[in-house]
Design a protein around this motif. Structure first.
Motif, PDB file in Angstrom:
ATOM      1  N   MET A  60      66.737  24.615  22.254  1.00 59.01           N
ATOM      2  CA  MET A  60      67.455  23.558  22.896  1.00 59.01           C
ATOM      3  C   MET A  60      66.921  22.173  22.274  1.00 59.01           C
ATOM      4  SD  MET A  60      70.275  24.074  24.322  1.00 59.01           S
ATOM      5  CE  MET A  60      70.588  25.529  23.063  1.00 59.01           C
ATOM      6  N   LEU A  61      67.302  20.987  22.596  1.00 57.26           N
ATOM      7  CA  LEU A  61      66.694  19.706  21.960  1.00 57.26           C
ATOM      8  C   LEU A  61      65.431  19.300  22.996  1.00 57.26           C
ATOM      9  CD1 LEU A  61      70.020  17.542  21.979  1.00 57.26           C
ATOM     10  CD2 LEU A  61      68.986  18.564  19.785  1.00 57.26           C
ATOM     11  N   PHE A  93      66.834  10.116  21.212  1.00 62.71           N
ATOM     12  CA  PHE A  93      67.366   9.628  19.766  1.00 62.71           C
ATOM     13  C   PHE A  93      68.639   9.794  19.546  1.00 62.71           C
ATOM     14  CE2 PHE A  93      68.444  10.929  15.507  1.00 62.71           C
ATOM     15  CZ  PHE A  93      68.104   9.805  14.873  1.00 62.71           C
ATOM     16  N   ILE A  94      69.327  10.899  19.995  1.00 63.46           N
ATOM     17  CA  ILE A  94      70.774  10.928  19.682  1.00 63.46           C
ATOM     18  C   ILE A  94      71.728  10.066  20.654  1.00 63.46           C
ATOM     19  CG2 ILE A  94      72.671  12.768  20.239  1.00 63.46           C
ATOM     20  CD1 ILE A  94      70.668  14.777  19.353  1.00 63.46           C
ATOM     21  N   GLU A  95      71.291   9.989  22.003  1.00 64.11           N
ATOM     22  CA  GLU A  95      71.928   9.158  23.001  1.00 64.11           C
ATOM     23  C   GLU A  95      71.979   7.743  22.601  1.00 64.11           C
ATOM     24  OE1 GLU A  95      70.218  10.258  26.688  1.00 64.11           O
ATOM     25  OE2 GLU A  95      71.299  12.011  27.078  1.00 64.11           O
ATOM     26  N   ARG A  96      70.702   7.196  22.041  1.00 64.05           N
ATOM     27  CA  ARG A  96      70.486   5.917  21.402  1.00 64.05           C
ATOM     28  C   ARG A  96      71.563   5.808  20.377  1.00 64.05           C
ATOM     29  NH1 ARG A  96      67.137   3.883  17.364  1.00 64.05           N
ATOM     30  NH2 ARG A  96      66.101   5.683  17.306  1.00 64.05           N
ATOM     31  N   ILE A  97      71.711   6.451  19.414  1.00 65.45           N
ATOM     32  CA  ILE A  97      72.655   6.512  18.081  1.00 65.45           C
ATOM     33  C   ILE A  97      74.026   6.602  18.521  1.00 65.45           C
ATOM     34  CG2 ILE A  97      70.653   6.708  16.641  1.00 65.45           C
ATOM     35  CD1 ILE A  97      71.990   9.469  15.601  1.00 65.45           C
ATOM     36  N   ALA A  98      74.257   7.433  19.183  1.00 64.69           N
ATOM     37  CA  ALA A  98      75.661   7.907  19.718  1.00 64.69           C
ATOM     38  C   ALA A  98      76.109   6.959  20.843  1.00 64.69           C
ATOM     39  CB  ALA A  98      75.752   9.500  20.012  1.00 64.69           C
ATOM     40  N   GLY A  99      75.357   6.531  21.516  1.00 64.56           N
ATOM     41  CA  GLY A  99      75.778   5.618  22.644  1.00 64.56           C
ATOM     42  C   GLY A  99      76.276   6.232  23.855  1.00 64.56           C
ATOM     43  N   HIS A 100      76.078   7.526  24.058  1.00 59.92           N
ATOM     44  CA  HIS A 100      76.460   8.369  25.209  1.00 59.92           C
ATOM     45  C   HIS A 100      75.732   9.392  25.426  1.00 59.92           C
ATOM     46  CE1 HIS A 100      78.194  11.476  22.844  1.00 59.92           C
ATOM     47  NE2 HIS A 100      78.743  10.547  21.939  1.00 59.92           N
ATOM     48  N   ASP A 146      76.754  18.577  24.779  1.00 61.96           N
ATOM     49  CA  ASP A 146      76.715  19.956  23.968  1.00 61.96           C
ATOM     50  C   ASP A 146      75.370  19.710  23.278  1.00 61.96           C
ATOM     51  OD1 ASP A 146      76.566  22.268  22.772  1.00 61.96           O
ATOM     52  OD2 ASP A 146      78.763  22.109  22.148  1.00 61.96           O
ATOM     53  N   GLU A 147      74.167  20.574  23.967  1.00 64.92           N
ATOM     54  CA  GLU A 147      72.964  20.262  22.843  1.00 64.92           C
ATOM     55  C   GLU A 147      72.895  21.266  21.671  1.00 64.92           C
ATOM     56  OE1 GLU A 147      69.190  20.740  24.911  1.00 64.92           O
ATOM     57  OE2 GLU A 147      69.699  19.064  26.571  1.00 64.92           O
ATOM     58  N   ALA A 148      73.690  22.228  21.948  1.00 63.48           N
ATOM     59  CA  ALA A 148      73.812  23.186  20.841  1.00 63.48           C
ATOM     60  C   ALA A 148      74.659  22.548  19.405  1.00 63.48           C
ATOM     61  CB  ALA A 148      74.499  24.492  21.125  1.00 63.48           C
ATOM     62  N   LEU A 149      75.485  21.844  19.737  1.00 65.13           N
ATOM     63  CA  LEU A 149      76.302  21.150  18.831  1.00 65.13           C
ATOM     64  C   LEU A 149      75.380  20.038  18.101  1.00 65.13           C
ATOM     65  CD1 LEU A 149      79.040  20.263  17.429  1.00 65.13           C
ATOM     66  CD2 LEU A 149      79.176  18.433  19.382  1.00 65.13           C
ATOM     67  N   TRP A 150      74.564  19.292  18.817  1.00 65.36           N
ATOM     68  CA  TRP A 150      73.695  18.236  18.185  1.00 65.36           C
ATOM     69  C   TRP A 150      72.635  19.090  17.476  1.00 65.36           C
ATOM     70  CZ3 TRP A 150      75.410  13.481  17.548  1.00 65.36           C
ATOM     71  CH2 TRP A 150      76.172  12.823  18.460  1.00 65.36           C
ATOM     72  N   GLU A 172      75.475  12.272   7.887  1.00 66.39           N
ATOM     73  CA  GLU A 172      76.959  12.498   8.241  1.00 66.39           C
ATOM     74  C   GLU A 172      77.199  13.598   9.310  1.00 66.39           C
ATOM     75  OE1 GLU A 172      78.576  11.508   3.856  1.00 66.39           O
ATOM     76  OE2 GLU A 172      77.935  13.272   4.144  1.00 66.39           O
ATOM     77  N   ALA A 173      76.293  14.819   9.292  1.00 59.87           N
ATOM     78  CA  ALA A 173      76.625  15.617  10.366  1.00 59.87           C
ATOM     79  C   ALA A 173      76.557  15.010  11.627  1.00 59.87           C
ATOM     80  CB  ALA A 173      75.428  16.826  10.178  1.00 59.87           C
ATOM     81  N   LEU A 174      75.547  14.215  11.946  1.00 61.35           N
ATOM     82  CA  LEU A 174      75.584  13.607  13.364  1.00 61.35           C
ATOM     83  C   LEU A 174      76.616  12.914  13.545  1.00 61.35           C
ATOM     84  CD1 LEU A 174      71.766  12.121  13.222  1.00 61.35           C
ATOM     85  CD2 LEU A 174      72.790  14.067  14.572  1.00 61.35           C
TER      86      LEU A 174
END
Length: 222
Positions: free
Chosen positions: A1-2, A9-16, A20-24, A118-120
């Motif tokens: 997992m993450l 980091f993901i929550e900061r750039i995605a804004g939410h 789904d941790e596996a997706l990211w 782009e994947a993110l």
């Protein structure tokens, strides 16, 4: 997992919040790891989402002709721009690469950085839909969108991109006249794009004439 750091980091750039941790995780995973889920499919999707968001922004904020819009679009969604934004976010700290890819400089590879960026975007689209993905792109791309990316290019490069963006054949340059003595020759060049038109210009060298002809073509047809 993450890891906790990557999740933040993901929550900061995605804004939410991450659902789904596996997706990211797959969006951050390079094929060199040997894992089954990698970024490739999400990169395919994110590339299209990015293109649509940037094209819509350009259409909404600019009254330029199609050729100029295509020129800017190509620059703003290019691998170089994606990688530049990725570096600004320190994305490499969260990418998952195999040892060989790391040893080969993969953490600073323009191709890998751009693809994972782009994947993110693709992962955000899958998890939360287009409105959230659009907001994510605009947050990250705003400095580039409001900057000079794609606004100023060498005339021949600009014409090349214009032709590609409008699904036209590659521009063709032809020397149609040379006059004057060898030490002060004048060259006239014609550039043409199939089913669009042509333009001529004269310069002190063939290269200068080609550049001036490209400028004239873009003034007339761009």
């Amino acid at each position: 997992m993450l890891t906790l750091q990557t999740r933040h980091f993901i929550e900061r750039i995605a804004g939410h919040a991450v659902k789904d941790e596996a997706l990211w995780r797959s969006a951050l995973t390079h094929g060199s790891t040997g894992e089954k889920r990698t970024y490739e499919r999400l990169e395919f999707l994110g590339d299209r989402v990015l293109g649509l968001v940037v094209a819509e922004w350009l259409f909404r904020t600019s009254d330029e002709a199609e050729g100029r819009l295509s020129q800017r679009l190509n620059a703003l969604v290019s691998r170089a721009t994606c990688a530049q934004i990725a570096r600004g976010l320190s994305l490499s700290e969260h990418m998952l690469l195999g040892k060989q890819a790391r040893d080969d400089g993969g953490l600073d590879s323009e191709n890998i950085l751009g693809d994972i960026m782009e994947a993110l975007i693709g992962a955000c689209f899958v998890e939360n839909g287009f409105p959230e993905a659009r907001a994510m792109v605009l947050r990250m791309w705003t400095p580039s969108l409001e900057g000079k990316a794609g606004k100023r290019k060498h005339p021949k490069s600009a014409l090349q991109e214009w032709a590609a963006g409008n699904r036209r054949r590659t521009p063709e340059y032809a020397l149609v006249d040379r006059s004057g003595p060898d030490h002060a020759s004048r060259f006239t060049v014609e550039v043409s794009v199939h089913n669009v038109g042509s333009a001529r210009a004269t310069g002190n060298s063939k290269q200068e004439a080609e550049t001036l002809a490209a400028e004239e073509f873009m003034r007339t047809y761009g």
